[in-house]
Write a protein that holds these residues in place. Structure first.
Motif, PDB file in Angstrom:
ATOM      1  N   PRO A   1       0.805  -1.235   0.000  1.00  0.00           N
ATOM      2  CA  PRO A   1       0.000   0.000   0.000  1.00  0.00           C
ATOM      3  C   PRO A   1       0.834   1.278   0.000  1.00  0.00           C
ATOM      4  N   ASP A   2       2.014   1.248   0.671  1.00  0.00           N
ATOM      5  CA  ASP A   2       2.819   2.481   0.715  1.00  0.00           C
ATOM      6  C   ASP A   2       3.937   2.486  -0.327  1.00  0.00           C
ATOM      7  N   GLN A   3       3.745   1.691  -1.389  1.00  0.00           N
ATOM      8  CA  GLN A   3       4.615   1.766  -2.555  1.00  0.00           C
ATOM      9  C   GLN A   3       3.819   2.333  -3.721  1.00  0.00           C
ATOM     10  N   SER A   4       4.508   2.862  -4.703  1.00  0.00           N
ATOM     11  CA  SER A   4       3.841   3.342  -5.904  1.00  0.00           C
ATOM     12  C   SER A   4       4.578   2.813  -7.121  1.00  0.00           C
ATOM     13  N   VAL A   5       4.010   3.055  -8.289  1.00  0.00           N
ATOM     14  CA  VAL A   5       4.598   2.568  -9.546  1.00  0.00           C
ATOM     15  C   VAL A   5       4.870   3.760 -10.451  1.00  0.00           C
TER      16      VAL A   5
ATOM     17  N   VAL B   1       8.617  -0.410  -9.343  1.00  0.00           N
ATOM     18  CA  VAL B   1       7.923  -0.229  -8.068  1.00  0.00           C
ATOM     19  C   VAL B   1       8.857   0.513  -7.125  1.00  0.00           C
ATOM     20  N   THR B   2       8.379   1.572  -6.521  1.00  0.00           N
ATOM     21  CA  THR B   2       9.221   2.395  -5.657  1.00  0.00           C
ATOM     22  C   THR B   2       9.426   1.748  -4.288  1.00  0.00           C
ATOM     23  N   ARG B   3      10.376   2.292  -3.565  1.00  0.00           N
ATOM     24  CA  ARG B   3      10.636   1.843  -2.199  1.00  0.00           C
ATOM     25  C   ARG B   3       9.444   2.212  -1.303  1.00  0.00           C
ATOM     26  N   LYS B   4       9.260   1.457  -0.231  1.00  0.00           N
ATOM     27  CA  LYS B   4       8.169   1.757   0.690  1.00  0.00           C
ATOM     28  C   LYS B   4       8.374   3.138   1.308  1.00  0.00           C
ATOM     29  N   ARG B   5       7.280   3.838   1.548  1.00  0.00           N
ATOM     30  CA  ARG B   5       7.372   5.170   2.135  1.00  0.00           C
ATOM     31  C   ARG B   5       7.939   5.115   3.557  1.00  0.00           C
ATOM     32  N   ARG B   6       7.662   4.052   4.274  1.00  0.00           N
ATOM     33  CA  ARG B   6       8.240   3.891   5.617  1.00  0.00           C
ATOM     34  C   ARG B   6       9.763   3.843   5.534  1.00  0.00           C
ATOM     35  N   SER B   7      10.261   3.133   4.524  1.00  0.00           N
ATOM     36  CA  SER B   7      11.717   3.057   4.341  1.00  0.00           C
ATOM     37  C   SER B   7      12.282   4.421   3.978  1.00  0.00           C
ATOM     38  N   ASP B   8      11.536   5.183   3.165  1.00  0.00           N
ATOM     39  CA  ASP B   8      11.977   6.538   2.818  1.00  0.00           C
ATOM     40  C   ASP B   8      12.138   7.391   4.073  1.00  0.00           C
ATOM     41  N   ARG B   9      11.198   7.266   5.008  1.00  0.00           N
ATOM     42  CA  ARG B   9      11.278   8.070   6.235  1.00  0.00           C
ATOM     43  C   ARG B   9      12.492   7.675   7.069  1.00  0.00           C
ATOM     44  N   LYS B  10      12.747   6.374   7.130  1.00  0.00           N
ATOM     45  CA  LYS B  10      13.905   5.908   7.900  1.00  0.00           C
ATOM     46  C   LYS B  10      15.209   6.374   7.263  1.00  0.00           C
TER      47      LYS B  10
ATOM     48  N   ASP C   1       2.205  10.983  -0.375  1.00  0.00           N
ATOM     49  CA  ASP C   1       3.587  11.382  -0.093  1.00  0.00           C
ATOM     50  C   ASP C   1       3.648  12.608   0.801  1.00  0.00           C
ATOM     51  N   ILE C   2       2.654  13.468   0.678  1.00  0.00           N
ATOM     52  CA  ILE C   2       2.610  14.691   1.480  1.00  0.00           C
ATOM     53  C   ILE C   2       1.191  15.233   1.448  1.00  0.00           C
ATOM     54  N   ALA C   3       0.772  15.865   2.546  1.00  0.00           N
ATOM     55  CA  ALA C   3      -0.559  16.458   2.620  1.00  0.00           C
ATOM     56  C   ALA C   3      -0.430  17.962   2.830  1.00  0.00           C
ATOM     57  N   VAL C   4      -1.298  18.704   2.165  1.00  0.00           N
ATOM     58  CA  VAL C   4      -1.338  20.163   2.290  1.00  0.00           C
ATOM     59  C   VAL C   4      -2.696  20.551   2.864  1.00  0.00           C
ATOM     60  N   PHE C   5      -2.687  21.471   3.833  1.00  0.00           N
ATOM     61  CA  PHE C   5      -3.917  21.913   4.487  1.00  0.00           C
ATOM     62  C   PHE C   5      -4.104  23.405   4.233  1.00  0.00           C
ATOM     63  N   LEU C   6      -5.122  23.724   3.437  1.00  0.00           N
ATOM     64  CA  LEU C   6      -5.406  25.112   3.097  1.00  0.00           C
ATOM     65  C   LEU C   6      -6.395  25.719   4.084  1.00  0.00           C
ATOM     66  N   HIS C   7      -6.206  26.998   4.352  1.00  0.00           N
ATOM     67  CA  HIS C   7      -7.244  27.758   5.050  1.00  0.00           C
ATOM     68  C   HIS C   7      -7.243  29.180   4.510  1.00  0.00           C
ATOM     69  N   ASP C   8      -8.393  29.823   4.621  1.00  0.00           N
ATOM     70  CA  ASP C   8      -8.536  31.216   4.227  1.00  0.00           C
ATOM     71  C   ASP C   8      -8.043  32.066   5.398  1.00  0.00           C
TER      72      ASP C   8
END
Length: 644
Positions: free
Chosen positions: A305-309, A407-416, A500-507
């Motif tokens: 689930p935390d890999q991408s292509v 197939v990319t590396r797991k996102r958990r591995s990227d964080r480590k 990969d990343i979340a952005v939170f907008l506010h006015d």
């Protein structure tokens, strides 16, 4: 193309034929005669499932015939069998006109009511009992019914008692399943269906080795050997081209058989009932019954689930070549007609409709630049890798399909490892209504700012290249999550795994907007902590062109400090001031360990785990001291005993 051997039928283990019709129309006698080649004197009212010999027909596919009862009170049983049928044989008695009427008044409408969408073979039984004084042609009788019920594949008359055309009944029934007409040919317009044309066009191009737009005699012969395992004699090649040229002058030129002639030949085969010829060709080139690639021909994908292509460099280089080849006017853009031509060998253009049609930057004429073209492919590979590979093959990718993706590396591995090696990053865009999420996506793909508010109810994507240098380009996918879609998203435990990343907008001019956005931030961060799919986050203060709400600015700054993320990034889509936002998004995604927010619950949980770990460490040290003590005592005791 003048003779066909048995077709290779992938995965086909048998054909299930259900026979139905009015009482006394000869269903059971027909089945028994077909199976044993002898007319039964006495026959049971309803036969058990009957298997025909495997070698009875050229395709050598097992056929099972299901007889049905004529008892009105048991029609529910007939309905259940019809729903499981792969083809239906409907019988009437040639000596009883009312049973023929029953087909159009009851049986055929009944099949539609049951939503049985399979080929139908209409069979007139007891041909030998027809009144010689009332002879009418089968075509004359059946033409009106076939006009009304297009699901009828074939009509045939037979006599079980005289052994006339009994085997042919089930040959046509089997053929209707193995070599169906519906995917290939439109009966009303009497033309090949678009998907069939596209597949045959691709096959023609693959066989046109010298790329001169025609199949030479040698190329025709190679095609024949590949599909039918037998060469064409010179006289046969001459005959094929003569047939085409007589009917269609542009079907043959001085170089050989043109695409127009190739398509004409297949339409001719189908009109003459030789569908197995076209199906043999399609299946030899990997097509399934729906005229798409058979799944087993596509590379298997194992992806956590935390890999991408992503597409490989080899695939991207191929796409650049394709872009240049179809950019006919050399303006650096693919216009809609050029894009349609590029995908004319695929079942359909893959970028029609959501999520692709509205996802990339297009010029005023709907054209795509090279960056936008590659961005669409990056998005398609991210969302549906198998579909992306499939379309690469359709447009002529020459290498092993598995070489097109990685197939990319797991996102958990990227964080480590504190570094991501991805080239494509997916950013979830959160925020309450009217904070400018859609405007942000629009600006990312070059659309002008609009004051009009159009609420978004479904997830939407925007993809583009973010350039750091000429050699360093990344693809950024923005996925807008409507405020009402957050609950639906988080219902899935693994929903943040692909982020990969979340952005939170506010006015920033509206206090309530910041409050709602901060609540979303805490909710998403908490979900990541609970599931193990923590996500780097950025806070974006939108509408910087408006008067700011001071308390919202102060509170957002405090929250970002408390949660350990970067200070809010002010932007104004209206003024075109993005404060390098898209580069900052990619940079934060490339270093995913730096921007992961911590909730109060998460901090408490960490403190608890630290205490537990310290306690375990104390116990371990104490146990180690005790072990050393015991060992020392044993050494001391051993020495004492030795000295004594």
């Amino acid at each position: 193309m003048v003779r066909a051997n048995a077709t290779t039928l992938r995965g086909r283990t048998g054909v299930r034929i259900v026979v139905a019709g009015d009482k006394g129309t000869g269903k059971s006698s027909l089945i028994t005669t077909a199976a044993y080649d002898i007319f039964p004197v006495n026959v049971a009212p309803v036969l058990p499932p009957t298997a025909l010999p495997v070698d009875q027909y050229p395709d050598r596919v097992p056929v099972t015939i299901i007889d049905t009862t004529s008892r009105v009170e048991e029609r529910y049983k007939v309905a259940e069998e019809l729903k499981k049928a792969e083809t239906v044989v409907l019988t009437y008695a040639c000596d009883r006109p009312e049973t023929l009427d029953s087909l159009s008044t009851y049986w055929l409408p009944h099949l539609r009511d049951l939503e049985v969408k399979v080929p139908v073979i209409v069979v007139g039984c007891k041909l030998d009992l027809r009144d010689d004084n009332h002879q009418v042609s089968l075509e004359q009788v059946m033409s009106p019914i076939m006009q009304q019920f297009r699901e009828i594949e074939t009509c045939i008359e037979c006599s079980a008692s005289k052994l006339i055309q009994v085997a042919e009944v089930f040959y046509y029934a089997q053929k209707a399943v193995l070599h169906p007409t519906a995917p290939l040919f439109d009966q009303e317009s009497q033309t090949l269906k678009p998907r069939c044309v596209r597949a045959l066009k691709r096959i023609f191009i693959l066989c046109d080795h010298d790329r001169d737009g025609a199949l030479s005699d040698d190329e025709l012969n190679d095609f024949q050997v590949k599909c039918f395992n037998a060469p064409l004699q010179p006289s046969e090649i001459v005959g094929v081209k003569k047939v085409v040229q007589e009917k269609l002058s542009e079907g043959v030129n001085e170089r050989g058989l043109t695409l127009t002639g190739f398509l004409f030949l297949h339409a001719l085969f189908i009109e003459k009932g030789r569908l197995e010829t076209t199906w043999t060709v399609l299946r030899k080139f990997g097509y399934s019954d729906d005229i798409k690639f058979a799944e087993e021909l596509l590379p298997p994908l194992k992806c956590e689930p935390d890999q991408s292509v992503e597409l490989t460099t080899e695939a991207i280089d191929f796409l650049k070549t394709i872009f240049d080849a179809f950019d006919g006017d050399r303006d650096g853009m693919l216009r809609p007609r050029e894009i349609e031509e590029l995908f004319s060998t695929a079942p359909e253009s893959p970028w029609i409709g959501n999520p692709y049609e509205d996802a990339a930057e297009r010029n005023a004429f709907g054209g795509l630049s090279l960056d936008a073209f590659l961005s669409e492919w990056a998005l398609m590979t991210l969302l549906n890798p198998a579909f992306s590979v499939e379309n690469l093959i359709y447009i002529g990718y020459p290498s092993d399909p598995s070489s097109a993706i990685r197939v990319t590396r797991k996102r958990r591995s990227d964080r480590k490892k504190q570094q991501s090696e991805r080239n494509v990053f997916q950013c979830f865009v959160f925020g309450p209504r009217q904070t400018g999420k859609s405007s942000l996506l629009n600006s990312f793909i070059g659309r002008p700012y609009s004051e009009a508010y159009n609420p978004t109810d479904e997830d939407r994507y925007a993809v583009n290249v973010v350039e750091f240098s000429r050699e360093n380009k990344k693809y950024l996918v923005l996925r807008e999550i409507p405020e009402g879609g957050v609950k639906r998203l988080l219902a899935n435990k693994e929903s943040l795994a692909s982020c990969d990343i979340a952005v939170f907008l506010h006015d920033r001019s509206d206090e309530s907007s910041w409050k709602a956005s901060s609540e979303l931030l805490v909710e998403i961060a908490g979900h990541g902590e609970n599931t193990g799919y923590e996500v780097p986050c950025l806070i974006v203060a939108a509408k910087d062109d408006l008067d700011s709400f001071t308390l919202a600015i102060q509170d957002s700054t405090r929250v970002s400090q408390d949660m350990g993320v970067e200070a809010p990034i002010p932007i104004s889509v209206k003024l075109g001031d993005f404060n390098s936002l898209f580069r900052r998004i990619v940079t934060a995604a490339e270093h995913p360990h730096l921007s992961i927010p911590e909730t109060e619950a998460g901090k408490t949980r960490k403190q608890y785990h630290r205490l537990i770990n310290r306690s375990l460490m104390f116990v371990s040290v104490g146990a180690a001291v005790a072990v050393v003590g015991v060992a020392a005592f044993r050494v001391y005791a051993a020495r004492k005993n030795a000295s004594g």
